[in-house]
Design a protein around this motif. Structure first.
Motif, PDB file in Angstrom:
ATOM      1  N   LYS A  45     -44.631  32.835 -19.217  1.00 56.77           N
ATOM      2  CA  LYS A  45     -45.529  31.737 -18.861  1.00 56.77           C
ATOM      3  C   LYS A  45     -45.004  30.875 -17.709  1.00 56.77           C
ATOM      4  CE  LYS A  45     -43.797  29.150 -22.860  1.00 56.77           C
ATOM      5  NZ  LYS A  45     -42.823  30.197 -23.249  1.00 56.77           N
ATOM      6  N   ASP A  49     -46.594  29.859 -13.972  1.00 54.17           N
ATOM      7  CA  ASP A  49     -46.769  28.492 -13.495  1.00 54.17           C
ATOM      8  C   ASP A  49     -46.144  28.288 -12.122  1.00 54.17           C
ATOM      9  OD1 ASP A  49     -48.276  27.754 -15.636  1.00 54.17           O
ATOM     10  OD2 ASP A  49     -46.728  26.542 -16.614  1.00 54.17           O
ATOM     11  N   ASP A 173     -46.122  24.108 -19.220  1.00 60.28           N
ATOM     12  CA  ASP A 173     -45.850  25.151 -20.198  1.00 60.28           C
ATOM     13  C   ASP A 173     -45.151  24.538 -21.402  1.00 60.28           C
ATOM     14  OD1 ASP A 173     -42.897  25.602 -20.440  1.00 60.28           O
ATOM     15  OD2 ASP A 173     -43.005  26.197 -18.345  1.00 60.28           O
TER      16      ASP A 173
END
Length: 235
Positions: A45, A49, A173
């Motif tokens: 993740k 980002d 995140d």
């Protein structure tokens, strides 16, 4: 390999394979004011980002941007380094900006500054006062200090510091937290329920969404856990 230009030179970043969910999250971020990637460790993740940040930065008319973690070291490790895929690998040139650690970036002929700070302490908000921020990327947002007092909550102050920006964007995140934590009730779940003008992009990832981890390695990792434990559910 994709070549990314930074400070008039090209840097090669050896991207791996991206699963459908990761591609969708990155794709949907283009038209989303707020982006949240939640999920397991090693799910990929934070790399997403960092890519989203780079895409947004190319189109941002704002000069100063913000990168935060629970601590400064956490922000530099997760967002700056990110196992070789972070902002320091997309763009180099660390330096100081008003006594803050920062990356100085020359993109499309304009200088951009990304200030790195820690946001986990009650007085962390003091490090981000005085500036307007265009893009705010935060790792482990649930570990950032928050409270009802809008002038002391790092999260609320950071959001307020975007009010005067020309093209604001939030990129967060987090690993799964207590479902009753304020990061859900006041932000993530609220935005999911009520919507956000400018677009809200949320995605939940697990280790199975990381196409670069082999099936053998996944089985090895999972064997270390008790499948009935909170630890297993969270990770």
């Amino acid at each position: 390999k994709k070549k990314i230009m930074a400070k008039n030179e090209y840097r090669e970043v050896p991207w791996g394979v991206f699963s459908y969910k990761h591609k969708k999250y990155i794709h949907d971020s283009v038209d989303s004011r707020i982006n949240v990637a939640e999920g397991a460790v090693r799910a990929g993740k934070t790399i997403d980002d960092c890519i989203i940040f780079k895409i947004a930065l190319e189109e941002s008319p704002d000069k100063i941007h913000l990168a935060s973690g629970s601590t400064l070291a956490n922000a530099k490790l997760n967002i700056g380094e990110c196992n070789g895929y972070g902002l320091a690998h997309l763009f180099k040139d660390w330096g100081k900006f008003l006594d803050n650690e920062a990356l100085f970036i020359n993109i499309k002929g304009e200088e951009k500054v990304v200030i790195f700070v820690g946001g986990g302490k009650a007085d962390s908000y003091k490090k981000i006062l005085g500036n307007s921020y265009g893009i705010w990327i935060a790792t482990e947002i649930n570990e950032h200090y928050d409270c009802d007092e809008s002038k002391e909550s790092f999260i609320k102050v950071a959001m307020a510091r975007q009010l005067a920006s020309i093209k604001p964007k939030i990129i967060w995140d987090l690993n799964p937290s207590n479902p009753l934590a304020t990061i859900y009730t006041d932000y993530i779940d609220k935005w999911q329920k009520d919507g956000v003008i400018g677009g809200y992009n949320y995605q939940h990832f697990t280790i199975y969404d990381n196409a670069n981890i082999t099936e053998e390695r996944k089985k090895e990792i999972i064997s270390q856990y008790d499948p009935t434990s909170i630890w297993y559910q969270r990770d």
